[in-house]
Design an enzyme around this catalytic site. Structure first.
Site, PDB file in Angstrom:
ATOM      1  N   GLN A  54       0.859  -1.185   0.000  1.00 47.88           N
ATOM      2  CA  GLN A  54       0.000   0.000   0.000  1.00 47.88           C
ATOM      3  C   GLN A  54       0.898   1.239   0.000  1.00 47.88           C
ATOM      4  O   GLN A  54       1.435   1.623   1.046  1.00 47.88           O
ATOM      5  CB  GLN A  54      -0.895  -0.013   1.248  1.00 47.88           C
ATOM      6  CG  GLN A  54      -1.859   1.153   1.355  1.00 47.88           C
ATOM      7  CD  GLN A  54      -2.609   1.127   2.682  1.00 47.88           C
ATOM      8  OE1 GLN A  54      -2.006   1.189   3.748  1.00 47.88           O
ATOM      9  NE2 GLN A  54      -3.929   1.027   2.634  1.00 47.88           N
ATOM     10  N   HIS A  78       3.210   1.296   8.287  1.00 44.93           N
ATOM     11  CA  HIS A  78       2.425   0.425   9.162  1.00 44.93           C
ATOM     12  C   HIS A  78       2.262  -0.939   8.510  1.00 44.93           C
ATOM     13  O   HIS A  78       2.590  -1.133   7.343  1.00 44.93           O
ATOM     14  CB  HIS A  78       1.056   1.038   9.491  1.00 44.93           C
ATOM     15  CG  HIS A  78       0.078   1.050   8.351  1.00 44.93           C
ATOM     16  ND1 HIS A  78       0.039   2.050   7.402  1.00 44.93           N
ATOM     17  CD2 HIS A  78      -0.915   0.183   8.002  1.00 44.93           C
ATOM     18  CE1 HIS A  78      -0.931   1.801   6.532  1.00 44.93           C
ATOM     19  NE2 HIS A  78      -1.526   0.660   6.870  1.00 44.93           N
ATOM     20  N   GLU A 128      -2.517  -2.068  11.971  1.00 49.54           N
ATOM     21  CA  GLU A 128      -3.904  -1.931  11.531  1.00 49.54           C
ATOM     22  C   GLU A 128      -4.518  -3.328  11.495  1.00 49.54           C
ATOM     23  O   GLU A 128      -3.921  -4.263  10.953  1.00 49.54           O
ATOM     24  CB  GLU A 128      -3.959  -1.298  10.140  1.00 49.54           C
ATOM     25  CG  GLU A 128      -5.383  -1.098   9.625  1.00 49.54           C
ATOM     26  CD  GLU A 128      -5.444  -0.415   8.250  1.00 49.54           C
ATOM     27  OE1 GLU A 128      -4.367  -0.205   7.644  1.00 49.54           O
ATOM     28  OE2 GLU A 128      -6.547  -0.124   7.780  1.00 49.54           O
TER      29      GLU A 128
END
Lengths: 132, 132
Positions: A54, A78, A128
């Site tokens: 991402q 993350h 996450e």
């Protein structure tokens, strides 16, 4: 409780440049791009096996990714783990004393539910949780 | 060219503590631990789907992970991508002008071949190529 690595989030100073670099250097391209205004971010999602890379571009300096870029520079931001039951996963983190950025799951992209836990409580890693 | 995320490397100040935290908070445990003396590191490998979480403990302050911990603190350290042909992948990165930490593949764990590329040439991300 962790089914797979859903994605690795990478903060980029220049999202278009990062997408072009990943194409040239690694031969991969985004399946889609998405602006998430409430997070102040644009995401370019590159499929790799059962996971995603991402790439994250900030929609301004005063956004979470913008502040990360200012303080840490571009790079790993993350990790997102796919879980089957995000409510149970959040309860478990809370019971462990991990401070939660999202006390309740919220809507993520592709109809998912997501929640972030604070890196301070998780060995410096912004985590996450993603329930697809 | 990227088959999957082989692992996400996470630098830990206290490897035993990190392993215990992942067990309590995420319900996962290492499949094995391994000391890699030439890298000055101890690795605890936790299986997640087709990938690994690689918890990294430094074998001293003057090691790559020890220096990372001193300068950046604990947290996300690198990402390892599984590739089918590590020589071809390295050649592609080199052609892109990405500075390589390992110009030639070297032996990794579990009989793999591995090579690191420098984060300066890869958007701030320390990238490891892994040919299983």
């Amino acid at each position: 409780m962790l089914d797979r690595i859903d994605h690795v989030g990478i903060a980029a100073l220049d999202l278009d440049g990062a997408v072009a670099f990943y194409a040239r250097a690694f031969g991969v391209a985004p399946s889609f791009r998405e602006v998430v205004e409430e997070q102040g971010v644009e995401e370019a999602m590159i499929r790799v096996g059962e996971s995603w890379i991402q790439l994250l571009g900030a929609r301004g300096p005063d956004t979470p990714v913008g502040r990360f870029l200012s303080s840490r520079g571009p790079g790993l931001h993350h990790v997102g783990y796919a879980v089957g039951d995000i409510e149970a996963a959040l309860a478990r983190l809370k019971a462990e004393g991990v401070p939660l950025i999202d006390e309740r799951p919220r809507r993520g992209s592709r109809g998912s539910l997501v929640a972030f836990a604070h890196p301070k409580g998780a060995g410096g890693v912004l985590v996450e949780l993603v329930q697809p």
